[in-house]
Design an enzyme around this catalytic site. Structure first.
Site, PDB file in Angstrom:
ATOM      1  N   GLU A 121      10.402   1.760  10.317  1.00 30.81           N
ATOM      2  CA  GLU A 121      11.397   2.862  10.058  1.00 30.81           C
ATOM      3  C   GLU A 121      10.749   3.954  10.331  1.00 30.81           C
ATOM      4  O   GLU A 121       9.896   4.334   9.489  1.00 30.81           O
ATOM      5  CB  GLU A 121      11.952   2.784   8.924  1.00 30.81           C
ATOM      6  CG  GLU A 121      13.297   3.392   8.724  1.00 30.81           C
ATOM      7  CD  GLU A 121      13.046   5.004   8.225  1.00 30.81           C
ATOM      8  OE1 GLU A 121      13.002   5.805   9.057  1.00 30.81           O
ATOM      9  OE2 GLU A 121      12.894   5.458   7.169  1.00 30.81           O
TER      10      GLU A 121
ATOM     11  N   CYS B 221      13.132  11.702   6.896  1.00 26.55           N
ATOM     12  CA  CYS B 221      12.852  11.185   8.236  1.00 26.55           C
ATOM     13  C   CYS B 221      14.310  11.514   9.207  1.00 26.55           C
ATOM     14  O   CYS B 221      14.478  11.673  10.390  1.00 26.55           O
ATOM     15  CB  CYS B 221      12.440   9.795   8.469  1.00 26.55           C
ATOM     16  SG  CYS B 221      13.543   8.606   7.644  1.00 26.55           S
TER      17      CYS B 221
ATOM     18  N   GLU C 150       9.415  16.301  15.593  1.00 24.81           N
ATOM     19  CA  GLU C 150       9.860  16.136  13.869  1.00 24.81           C
ATOM     20  C   GLU C 150       8.763  17.131  13.511  1.00 24.81           C
ATOM     21  O   GLU C 150       7.697  16.998  13.442  1.00 24.81           O
ATOM     22  CB  GLU C 150       9.419  14.669  13.824  1.00 24.81           C
ATOM     23  CG  GLU C 150      10.107  14.698  11.970  1.00 24.81           C
ATOM     24  CD  GLU C 150      10.135  12.958  11.667  1.00 24.81           C
ATOM     25  OE1 GLU C 150      11.031  12.597  11.109  1.00 24.81           O
ATOM     26  OE2 GLU C 150       9.107  12.453  12.110  1.00 24.81           O
TER      27      GLU C 150
ATOM     28  N   LYS D  78       0.773  -1.172  -0.004  1.00 23.27           N
ATOM     29  CA  LYS D  78      -0.042   0.046   0.058  1.00 23.27           C
ATOM     30  C   LYS D  78       0.970   0.899   0.143  1.00 23.27           C
ATOM     31  O   LYS D  78       1.356   1.407   0.966  1.00 23.27           O
ATOM     32  CB  LYS D  78      -0.692   0.091   1.137  1.00 23.27           C
ATOM     33  CG  LYS D  78      -2.164   1.102   1.001  1.00 23.27           C
ATOM     34  CD  LYS D  78      -2.483   1.695   2.432  1.00 23.27           C
ATOM     35  CE  LYS D  78      -1.746   2.833   2.848  1.00 23.27           C
ATOM     36  NZ  LYS D  78      -1.956   4.070   2.049  1.00 23.27           N
TER      37      LYS D  78
END
Length: 498
Positions: A262, A296, A398, A187
């Protein structure tokens, strides 16, 4: 910053169906999703908006393909050859794939071409590893018995991928899964789906049997969660936010399926006084501005020794002023837009929070940056904050945008304390000419990858494992460790006759 004034190139409309059991099929509901360009605001791709029934159909196809064994039990040389063909096809189609990535992600074309080239290397690497899977013989404990270990594919893998590097990150999962003999349902993000559909076609043409790879698009809480919850799926491989990673862990618990995650990061980029200043400034620039900061492993916390901070910041601000925002298809553009309105608003919120919390904004600012001819583009000004402390949201959370927090430190111990003061542990960088300093810091920082005198090289070397500590993830991708994620280890104990 300068603005892009050339007329943007018009992207051709693309339309896809789900790819299930080797065939292109419409979603059962008939619903579609229209993805709008982050550059122009115009619709550029239509994809299926699938539901749980579509996901179940794809899962069944993957399960049946695995159980048939024509891939899961195939000869290692078969898998090696197919993976090599995929790599070669990616190189042949590199220009087409790069343009598609550029249009959907909004990243400059040259960087998108680099993503395709690196992706091809990933398939080459795992083609080699497919021939290098070894078990063990254990004979020392009992003279009348032999123990053996063998590796078997984990089974059906549910792969859920993000929008920022859609071709590369999905391939970090597909390539080892294919090398191990797994089947899968993928997906991709609805924001950048096209390269995954193009990859599925390449994989099928390379000789992968029907049902081994299946692609279903739709809403994460519907399609993604069905993959996580299904008892027919043996493993989930996910890249995305830490918040969604926690949700996946909870949803996977009832079936105790294997997971690799991750997740997010708030990476410290640490510069000592003896560093090559020009190289470190370049590394800090690349570390935060690659892909408009939507990475990231972005070096979003810049830790500078107090003796060099002012000079370093002056050079970095000067370099930032030369960034050219504009059409990513234009070869002179150095930064494109961010991915969508939600991410744009999120970044703006953090810029405003930094100002409210008392950080000093050296360059940048809030609001949509206007580019002539691209008034609907989601352009964010590259922003640098100084006088940041560890309690500020811009230093803790973040942001996933071109927003940098500058933090000064006094000595090695101070730098290490600041670096580890985070719930994340994905990557870090250390800039110094002193090997002892570099190694002490590398061993002391609680992250999965430490760069010394460089930045953003993770993923460029498929032989190096990649993953996070703490709330930056579970498991590893790439390298031998990345392949191990797609195997089960079986012990066989043989009692010898007299």
């Amino acid at each position: 910053m300068t603005t892009e004034v050339s007329k943007p190139k018009t992207a051709a409309m693309r339309s896809y169906q789900n790819f299930i059991n080797g065939k292109w099929v419409s979603p059962i509901s008939g619903q579609i999703y229209e993805r709008k360009s982050p550059v122009t605001g115009q619709t550029i791709v239509q994809i299926p908006w699938s539901d749980q029934a579509d996901a179940d159909t794809a899962i069944q196809a993957a399960r049946q393909a695995f159980d048939r064994g024509n891939w899961s039990k195939s000869h290692a040389y078969t898998r090696h050859d197919v993976l090599g063909k995929i790599a070669q096809a990616l190189r042949v189609k590199a220009s087409e794939l790069a343009q598609t990535l550029c249009e959907e992600v909004g990243r400059p074309l040259e960087i998108c071409l680099g993503e395709v080239q690196i992706t091809a290397q990933v398939y080459d690497y795992f083609a080699g590893l497919a021939l290098d899977v070894k078990g063990e013989s254990i004979t020392q404990h009992d003279s009348s018995a032999i123990g053996l270990t063998i590796h078997e594919p984990v089974g059906v893998v549910g792969i859920i991928t993000p929008w920022n590097f859609p071709l590369l990150l999905v391939s970090w999962k597909i390539a080892p899964a294919l090398a191990a003999g797994c089947t899968m349902v993928v997906k991709p993000s609805e924001f950048t789906p096209s390269s995954t559909f193009m990859l599925a076609e390449i994989i099928a043409q390379a000789g992968v049997p029907e049902g081994v790879i299946n692609i279903v698009t739709g809403d994460g809480p519907v399609v993604g969660e069905r993959l996580v919850e299904s008892p027919l799926v043996d493993k989930i491989a996910f890249t995305g936010s830490t918040a969604i990673g926690r949700r996946i862990m909870a949803k996977a618990a009832p079936t105790l399926k294997r997971i690799s995650l991750e997740l997010g990061g708030k990476s410290p980029n640490i510069v000592f006084p003896d560093a090559d200043l020009a190289a470190a400034v370049g590394g800090a620039f690349f570390g935060i501005y690659l892909n408009s900061g939507q990475v990231c492993q972005a070096g979003s916390r810049l830790l500078l020794h107090e003796s060099i901070k002012d000079e370093f910041v002056e050079q970095l601000v000067a370099a930032t002023k030369n960034i050219k925002l504009g059409d990513p298809m234009d070869s002179t553009t150095t930064m494109g837009p961010v991915i969508n309105e939600k991410q744009f608003d999120r970044i703006q919120g953090y810029i405003q929070a930094g100002q409210t919390d008392g950080a000093k904004m050296l360059i940048g600012g809030s609001g949509r940056y206007s580019v002539e001819g691209l008034e609907q583009g989601l352009f964010v000004q590259p922003t640098i904050f100084d006088a940041v402390n560890g309690e500020m949201a811009i230093a803790r959370e973040e942001i996933f945008g071109p927003v940098l927090s500058v933090i000064s430190f006094k000595d090695e111990a101070d730098a290490l304390q600041i670096a580890n003061n985070s719930m994340y542990g994905l990557t870090a960088a250390v800039w110094t000419k002193n090997l002892d300093t570099a190694m002490r810091m590398a061993k002391g920082i609680r992250v999965g990858t430490v760069w010394v005198n460089t930045y953003h090289t993770a993923g460029l070397e498929p032989c190096m494992p990649y993953g996070g500590y703490k709330q930056s993830g579970i498991g590893r991708e790439l390298g031998h460790k990345g392949l191990e994620e797609y195997f089960e280890t079986k012990s066989i104990q043989i009692k010898l006759g007299n």
